[in-house]
Design a protein around this motif. Structure first.
Motif, PDB file in Angstrom:
ATOM      1  N   THR A  72    -102.027  11.173  31.902  1.00  0.00           N
ATOM      2  CA  THR A  72    -100.713  11.091  32.529  1.00  0.00           C
ATOM      3  C   THR A  72     -99.923   9.948  31.913  1.00  0.00           C
ATOM      4  N   LYS A 121     -97.088  13.374  36.890  1.00  0.00           N
ATOM      5  CA  LYS A 121     -98.317  13.667  37.624  1.00  0.00           C
ATOM      6  C   LYS A 121     -98.947  14.917  37.044  1.00  0.00           C
ATOM      7  N   LYS A 123    -101.163  17.818  37.826  1.00  0.00           N
ATOM      8  CA  LYS A 123    -101.688  18.543  38.971  1.00  0.00           C
ATOM      9  C   LYS A 123    -102.915  19.347  38.554  1.00  0.00           C
ATOM     10  N   THR A 124    -103.983  19.224  39.337  1.00  0.00           N
ATOM     11  CA  THR A 124    -105.209  19.959  39.037  1.00  0.00           C
ATOM     12  C   THR A 124    -105.610  20.815  40.229  1.00  0.00           C
ATOM     13  N   ASN A 125    -106.360  21.864  39.960  1.00  0.00           N
ATOM     14  CA  ASN A 125    -106.898  22.709  41.017  1.00  0.00           C
ATOM     15  C   ASN A 125    -108.106  22.035  41.643  1.00  0.00           C
ATOM     16  N   ASP A 131    -103.518  22.484  36.595  1.00  0.00           N
ATOM     17  CA  ASP A 131    -102.650  23.486  37.220  1.00  0.00           C
ATOM     18  C   ASP A 131    -101.264  23.462  36.581  1.00  0.00           C
ATOM     19  N   ARG A 132    -100.654  22.270  36.540  1.00  0.00           N
ATOM     20  CA  ARG A 132     -99.333  22.170  35.924  1.00  0.00           C
ATOM     21  C   ARG A 132     -99.020  20.711  35.633  1.00  0.00           C
ATOM     22  N   LYS A 134     -96.254  17.916  36.010  1.00  0.00           N
ATOM     23  CA  LYS A 134     -95.153  17.697  36.945  1.00  0.00           C
ATOM     24  C   LYS A 134     -94.425  16.402  36.589  1.00  0.00           C
ATOM     25  N   GLN A 295     -97.036  28.293  46.689  1.00  0.00           N
ATOM     26  CA  GLN A 295     -98.425  28.193  47.113  1.00  0.00           C
ATOM     27  C   GLN A 295     -98.637  28.799  48.490  1.00  0.00           C
TER      28      GLN A 295
END
Length: 580
Positions: A72, A121, A123-125, A131-132, A134, A295
């Protein structure tokens, strides 16, 4: 040149992202042969790599061939180098433009102008996969001035017991539990004050580079942004037919004929459950027409809490979060221990010396404090280290290491929610004058609905108790306040408690004082607490019962325990492994 980001519909066009020019073809890493050195005339005996010709080959990379970083970035200048982060900034800028967040005007005179920055940031699952990417544009609201560009700032968020009870209610009644959040939530809030901000880095208008943004909508970083977003969202829900809960203002209730819906708000994360699918779909349609939902689906992860369905109910845990804490502290290979706190503190010559990295200490304490959402077994240990955040010592950091080593062996532990009996019961205890520095006592209590733990507390008492009776009585008063709130909340969920809530206390003198107005020199100064507890006993809200100290579940929340005793009480709290 990397192509510039130019949104089609934007009144403010972004500047072109630029990088250092390179040749058309990106060379692969190239090894440089060691140079041929002339004979040395120096008589110095030291042999260097330059003299011997054993220099390490240099690797030359083209910046455009560097692989995408999964780390990040901490600044705009770092993020601009990678396409993923550039796309994320562009998406955020487009969202701001779509919402009409600001308009460009000449800089006003005698008005404060806030700065802004990009915050990133990854983003993780729940399985750790990306995930994406951000990017968030954040105003530097710390420069705001009260009465000039902000006034009221308070915004309620859901209390954690409310979240557990909502999940338990849906489980008990076999209702679906939906979770969703709203994209760019704060951008929907309408500003009531005049707020001016500099243009965002990377998106300065070419024709008016000196202009500033006059904000019409709230933006992340503003002090009033959470309040304005909460107002905007709840206004829409009230128009739909929801009413506010009196016990928790972040809980909204919809009741019409036989239809019951409950919506819980935690900033931009929402939980929804109810008994009528058509009304739920109507609500979601209304929200989609006003906000951008994402979501949407059955509850899986909420506020970092992983929620798994089991054969008996639900299981709440933060295994991924605990793993990240341990990894960030460098304890992934540490040896597990059986308890999070030792019976006796370590006393060495260096224990009282200030810890070298107080920022690391505070970061770890804050992370561990959030972990107690599903791990009350570490609540007492975390409460102990929280009291030393202002000036931590080496001994305090050893206490954190002990907690981390305990977590290393219990990462998969969490809190099960089980349907069945919905009767509220509470256990309360106190450890008199346990702090050797200020001689204040520790209050601990935990409340169960049936066999499910829904609320607990570990807290140092504000004043010094003159006796163990007074310490226990103070704890009993705190537990009574929490019970009264839980009873009101349960009534709004349709889970009224017709009989008095049982409170189990192991102090016979505190129980006697609760039932009988016996005041003398050692107890007359706690008369207010007596009237408070006695009033609710007489009105049938609570009933205080004696319990043997060996069966006192709240004992784990007030003091360090031996491994055997700790494991026994942890089982009584129902904390267990997800594999159990």
């Amino acid at each position: 040149m990397v192509p510039s980001l130019s949104p089609a519909d934007c009144s403010v066009s972004p500047i072109t992202f630029t990088q250092t020019s390179h040749s058309t073809h990106s060379p692969s890493p190239t090894s440089l042969a060691p140079p041929i050195l002339p004979p040395s005339t120096s008589l110095h005996p030291m042999q260097t790599r330059l003299r011997t010709g054993h220099q390490k080959p240099k690797l030359l990379f083209d910046l455009l061939t560097v692989p995408q970083s999964v780390e990040t970035p901490t600044s705009y200048n770092q993020a601009i180098k990678y396409e993923s982060w550039r796309n994320a900034m562009s998406a955020e800028f487009l969202a701001l433009q779509k919402q009409g967040t600001w308009s460009l005007i000449p800089p006003p005179t005698n008005k404060p102008i806030l700065g802004c920055k990009w915050v990133f940031k990854l983003k993780t699952n729940s399985d750790g996969q990306i995930d994406r990417y951000k990017a968030r544009l954040v105003a530097q609201g710390f420069n705001q001035e009260h009465g000039i560009n902000f006034n009221e700032t308070f915004s309620p968020v859901a209390k954690l017991p409310t979240i557990r009870i909502l999940l338990l209610l849906a489980l008990h009644r076999n209702w679906p539990i939906l979770q969703f959040d709203i994209s760019n939530a704060f951008l929907h809030g309408d500003l009531l004050e005049e707020v001016f901000m500099k243009q965002p880095p990377g998106f300065v208008d070419d024709q008016h580079p000196q202009y500033v943004c006059k904000l019409h909508k709230a933006i992340y970083g503003l002090k009033q942004a959470p309040r304005q977003w909460y107002t905007k969202l709840t206004q829409s829900l009230v128009q739909f037919g929801f009413i506010f809960s009196k016990a928790d203002p972040s809980l909204l209730i919809y009741t019409k004929s036989t239809v019951q819906l409950y919506l819980l708000i935690y900033v931009d994360d929402l939980l929804l459950t109810g008994n009528d699918s058509s009304t739920i779909q109507s609500l979601l349609h209304m929200l989609r027409s006003t906000f951008s939902l994402k979501q949407l689906g059955s509850v899986d992860t909420f506020l970092g809490i992983q929620i798994h369905k089991t054969t008996n109910g639900l299981f709440l845990h933060q295994a991924k979060y605990a793993t990240n804490i341990i990894a960030s502290a460098g304890f992934t290979t540490s040896k597990p221990v059986s308890t999070p706190i030792t019976l006796k503190p370590t006393k060495t010559a260096t224990a009282a010396q200030p810890f070298a990295d107080p920022l690391l200490f505070r970061r770890l304490v804050g992370s561990l404090n959030y972990l107690t959402i599903t791990r009350p077994d570490i609540a007492y240990a975390v409460n102990s280290v929280c009291q030393h955040m202002h000036s931590p010592t080496n001994a305090d950091f050893l206490s954190i290491k002990r907690i981390l080593r305990y977590l290393q062996g219990t990462k998969s532990y969490g809190l099960p929610l089980l349907s069945g009996n919905m009767q509220l019961t509470t256990y309360v205890d106190a450890d008199w004058a346990s702090d050797s520095l200020d001689r204040k006592s520790i209050t601990g209590f935990c409340s169960f609905i049936g066999s499910t733990l829904v609320s607990w507390c570990v807290k140092k008492q504000v004043t010094v108790a003159k006796s163990s009776t007074e310490a226990e009585y103070r704890a009993l008063s705190s537990a009574t306040s929490d019970i009264l709130w839980l009873r009101r909340l349960l009534a709004e969920f349709g889970l009224s408690q017709p009989s008095p809530t049982s409170i189990f206390c192991d102090s016979t003198s505190a129980i006697a004082l609760a039932h009988n107005p016996v005041f003398h020199a050692r107890t007359k100064h706690i008369e207010i607490d007596y009237h408070f507890i006695s009033h609710h006993i007489q009105h049938g809200a609570i009933a205080v019962h004696h319990i043997n100290s060996l069966n006192q579940t709240a004992d784990i929340l007030t003091k360090p325990l031996s491994p055997t005793r700790f494991a026994e009480l942890r089982d009584k709290l129902t904390i267990c492994s997800s594999n159990a």
